[in-house]
Structure formats: structure tokens, C-alpha cells
Motif scaffolding. Structure first.
Motif, PDB file in Angstrom:
ATOM      1  N   VAL A   1       0.846  -1.199   0.000  1.00  0.00           N
ATOM      2  CA  VAL A   1       0.000   0.000   0.000  1.00  0.00           C
ATOM      3  C   VAL A   1       0.881   1.248   0.000  1.00  0.00           C
ATOM      4  CG1 VAL A   1      -1.684   1.329   1.348  1.00  0.00           C
ATOM      5  CG2 VAL A   1      -1.965  -1.141   1.069  1.00  0.00           C
ATOM      6  N   ASP A   2       1.934   1.249   0.823  1.00  0.00           N
ATOM      7  CA  ASP A   2       2.859   2.380   0.877  1.00  0.00           C
ATOM      8  C   ASP A   2       3.507   2.619  -0.482  1.00  0.00           C
ATOM      9  OD1 ASP A   2       4.529   4.404   2.347  1.00  0.00           O
ATOM     10  OD2 ASP A   2       6.115   3.017   1.721  1.00  0.00           O
ATOM     11  N   ALA A   3       3.971   1.566  -1.129  1.00  0.00           N
ATOM     12  CA  ALA A   3       4.608   1.700  -2.435  1.00  0.00           C
ATOM     13  C   ALA A   3       3.651   2.303  -3.454  1.00  0.00           C
ATOM     14  CB  ALA A   3       5.101   0.332  -2.923  1.00  0.00           C
ATOM     15  N   LEU A   4       2.423   1.809  -3.493  1.00  0.00           N
ATOM     16  CA  LEU A   4       1.442   2.330  -4.441  1.00  0.00           C
ATOM     17  C   LEU A   4       1.070   3.779  -4.130  1.00  0.00           C
ATOM     18  CD1 LEU A   4      -0.816  -0.816  -4.836  1.00  0.00           C
ATOM     19  CD2 LEU A   4       0.702   0.186  -6.564  1.00  0.00           C
ATOM     20  N   ALA A   5       0.930   4.105  -2.854  1.00  0.00           N
ATOM     21  CA  ALA A   5       0.595   5.479  -2.474  1.00  0.00           C
ATOM     22  C   ALA A   5       1.719   6.440  -2.857  1.00  0.00           C
ATOM     23  CB  ALA A   5       0.310   5.555  -0.976  1.00  0.00           C
ATOM     24  N   ARG A   6       2.967   6.034  -2.638  1.00  0.00           N
ATOM     25  CA  ARG A   6       4.102   6.886  -3.005  1.00  0.00           C
ATOM     26  C   ARG A   6       4.180   7.088  -4.512  1.00  0.00           C
ATOM     27  NH1 ARG A   6       9.261   4.650  -0.878  1.00  0.00           N
ATOM     28  NH2 ARG A   6      10.091   6.575  -1.745  1.00  0.00           N
ATOM     29  N   LEU A   7       3.922   6.025  -5.277  1.00  0.00           N
ATOM     30  CA  LEU A   7       3.917   6.162  -6.732  1.00  0.00           C
ATOM     31  C   LEU A   7       2.792   7.087  -7.192  1.00  0.00           C
ATOM     32  CD1 LEU A   7       4.748   2.548  -7.908  1.00  0.00           C
ATOM     33  CD2 LEU A   7       6.153   4.597  -8.209  1.00  0.00           C
ATOM     34  N   LYS A   8       1.640   6.972  -6.559  1.00  0.00           N
ATOM     35  CA  LYS A   8       0.510   7.843  -6.911  1.00  0.00           C
ATOM     36  C   LYS A   8       0.865   9.303  -6.642  1.00  0.00           C
ATOM     37  CE  LYS A   8      -3.606   9.389  -7.732  1.00  0.00           C
ATOM     38  NZ  LYS A   8      -4.025   9.670  -9.087  1.00  0.00           N
ATOM     39  N   LEU A   9       1.464   9.587  -5.493  1.00  0.00           N
ATOM     40  CA  LEU A   9       1.858  10.964  -5.168  1.00  0.00           C
ATOM     41  C   LEU A   9       2.873  11.498  -6.173  1.00  0.00           C
ATOM     42  CD1 LEU A   9       2.143  10.818  -1.281  1.00  0.00           C
ATOM     43  CD2 LEU A   9       0.498  12.139  -2.619  1.00  0.00           C
ATOM     44  N   ALA A  10       3.870  10.698  -6.499  1.00  0.00           N
ATOM     45  CA  ALA A  10       4.885  11.130  -7.459  1.00  0.00           C
ATOM     46  C   ALA A  10       4.271  11.372  -8.831  1.00  0.00           C
ATOM     47  CB  ALA A  10       6.006  10.099  -7.555  1.00  0.00           C
ATOM     48  N   ALA A  11       3.390  10.483  -9.241  1.00  0.00           N
ATOM     49  CA  ALA A  11       2.736  10.637 -10.543  1.00  0.00           C
ATOM     50  C   ALA A  11       1.928  11.933 -10.588  1.00  0.00           C
ATOM     51  CB  ALA A  11       1.835   9.431 -10.822  1.00  0.00           C
ATOM     52  N   THR A  12       1.150  12.168  -9.569  1.00  0.00           N
ATOM     53  CA  THR A  12       0.309  13.371  -9.528  1.00  0.00           C
ATOM     54  C   THR A  12       1.159  14.638  -9.536  1.00  0.00           C
ATOM     55  OG1 THR A  12      -1.415  12.168  -8.362  1.00  0.00           O
ATOM     56  CG2 THR A  12      -1.498  14.561  -8.224  1.00  0.00           C
ATOM     57  N   ARG A  13       2.226  14.646  -8.744  1.00  0.00           N
ATOM     58  CA  ARG A  13       3.116  15.817  -8.680  1.00  0.00           C
ATOM     59  C   ARG A  13       3.708  16.184 -10.034  1.00  0.00           C
ATOM     60  NH1 ARG A  13       6.021  13.518  -3.768  1.00  0.00           N
ATOM     61  NH2 ARG A  13       4.766  14.308  -2.071  1.00  0.00           N
ATOM     62  N   HIS A  14       3.906  15.192 -10.885  1.00  0.00           N
ATOM     63  CA  HIS A  14       4.581  15.429 -12.156  1.00  0.00           C
ATOM     64  C   HIS A  14       3.630  15.359 -13.351  1.00  0.00           C
ATOM     65  CE1 HIS A  14       8.321  15.673 -10.061  1.00  0.00           C
ATOM     66  NE2 HIS A  14       7.998  14.580  -9.404  1.00  0.00           N
ATOM     67  N   GLY A  15       2.332  15.475 -13.092  1.00  0.00           N
ATOM     68  CA  GLY A  15       1.350  15.589 -14.167  1.00  0.00           C
ATOM     69  C   GLY A  15       0.936  14.294 -14.823  1.00  0.00           C
ATOM     70  N   HIS A  16       1.261  13.168 -14.219  1.00  0.00           N
ATOM     71  CA  HIS A  16       0.871  11.877 -14.775  1.00  0.00           C
ATOM     72  C   HIS A  16      -0.487  11.450 -14.230  1.00  0.00           C
ATOM     73  CE1 HIS A  16       4.971  11.340 -16.183  1.00  0.00           C
ATOM     74  NE2 HIS A  16       5.427  11.513 -14.946  1.00  0.00           N
ATOM     75  N   ARG A  17      -1.116  10.560 -14.957  1.00  0.00           N
ATOM     76  CA  ARG A  17      -2.327   9.908 -14.474  1.00  0.00           C
ATOM     77  C   ARG A  17      -1.970   8.438 -14.260  1.00  0.00           C
ATOM     78  NH1 ARG A  17      -7.445  10.931 -17.955  1.00  0.00           N
ATOM     79  NH2 ARG A  17      -5.804  10.653 -19.474  1.00  0.00           N
ATOM     80  N   LEU A  18      -2.054   7.979 -13.005  1.00  0.00           N
ATOM     81  CA  LEU A  18      -1.641   6.623 -12.648  1.00  0.00           C
ATOM     82  C   LEU A  18      -2.838   5.685 -12.597  1.00  0.00           C
ATOM     83  CD1 LEU A  18       0.948   5.013 -11.385  1.00  0.00           C
ATOM     84  CD2 LEU A  18      -0.402   5.182  -9.315  1.00  0.00           C
ATOM     85  N   ARG A  19      -2.640   4.509 -13.189  1.00  0.00           N
ATOM     86  CA  ARG A  19      -3.648   3.451 -13.136  1.00  0.00           C
ATOM     87  C   ARG A  19      -2.936   2.172 -12.735  1.00  0.00           C
ATOM     88  NH1 ARG A  19      -5.032   0.042 -17.331  1.00  0.00           N
ATOM     89  NH2 ARG A  19      -3.966   1.359 -18.824  1.00  0.00           N
ATOM     90  N   VAL A  20      -3.500   1.456 -11.779  1.00  0.00           N
ATOM     91  CA  VAL A  20      -2.915   0.200 -11.302  1.00  0.00           C
ATOM     92  C   VAL A  20      -3.644  -0.953 -11.967  1.00  0.00           C
ATOM     93  CG1 VAL A  20      -2.499  -1.242  -9.276  1.00  0.00           C
ATOM     94  CG2 VAL A  20      -2.269   1.240  -9.110  1.00  0.00           C
TER      95      VAL A  20
END
Length: 96
Positions: A55-74
Motif C-alpha cells: 500500500v505504501d509503495a502504491l501510495a508513493r507512486l501515486k503521489l509522485a505521478a500526480t506531482r509530475h502531471g501523470h495519471r496513474l492506473r494500477v
């Protein structure tokens, strides 16, 4: 070209290993920071066991993606991980 919106014509794929360590997640976050905004597909099928580290790994990836203008889908998350993400309220945020 408008760089404020993610490019959905091509996806950036990131794959998490069964037990992603802090270094792996940091490396993936750095890759997201360096890439132009795009749709990011996070392959989570190997994550096992479904625990708070996942959960931590996915949450960190989501935050990084959002900060840099990406849209993340798992994609590929197993039933245990999906249940855990529902319990934490992250299922909707991660596009599950």
C-alpha cells in the motif's frame, strides 16, 4: 503542444516486484519525475503478500505521478491487495 495534460496516446509502464523496497520505489518515483506527463500503468500483479508495504509503495507512486502531471492506473492487483486498498480508501484514487 499542451504539456499540462497527460499524454494518453502512449502509456509509461512501471512494474513493482513482489516486495518492493524503498530503493525500488524511489527509483520508480525518479523515473516518473523525469518523464513527460503521460498515462502511467503500474503493474502490481507480482505484489505479494498484500500488506502495508505494498500500500505504501502504491501510495508513493501515486503521489509522485500526480506531482509530475501523470495519471496513474494500477492493473493486475490481486483480490487481497484490492481489499486492503478498499479498506484504506485508496482503491478509487489508484484507478482500481
Amino acid at each position: 503542444m499542451d504539456t499540462s495534460r497527460p499524454d494518453t496516446s502512449r502509456s509509461l509502464v512501471v512494474t513493482l516486484t513482489a516486495r518492493p523496497g524503498r530503493e525500488e520505489v524511489d527509483r520508480l518515483c525518479a523515473e516518473l519525475a523525469a518523464a513527460p506527463p503521460a498515462e502511467v500503468v503500474c503493474e502490481a500483479g507480482a505484489l505479494a503478500p498484500a500488506g502495508l508495504a505494498a500500500v505504501d509503495a502504491l501510495a508513493r507512486l501515486k503521489l509522485a505521478a500526480t506531482r509530475h502531471g501523470h495519471r496513474l492506473r494500477v492493473q493486475g492487483a490481486g483480490p487481497e491487495l484490492r481489499a486492503l486498498l478498499r479498506l484504506t480508501g485508496l482503491d478509487g484514487t489508484l484507478g482500481l
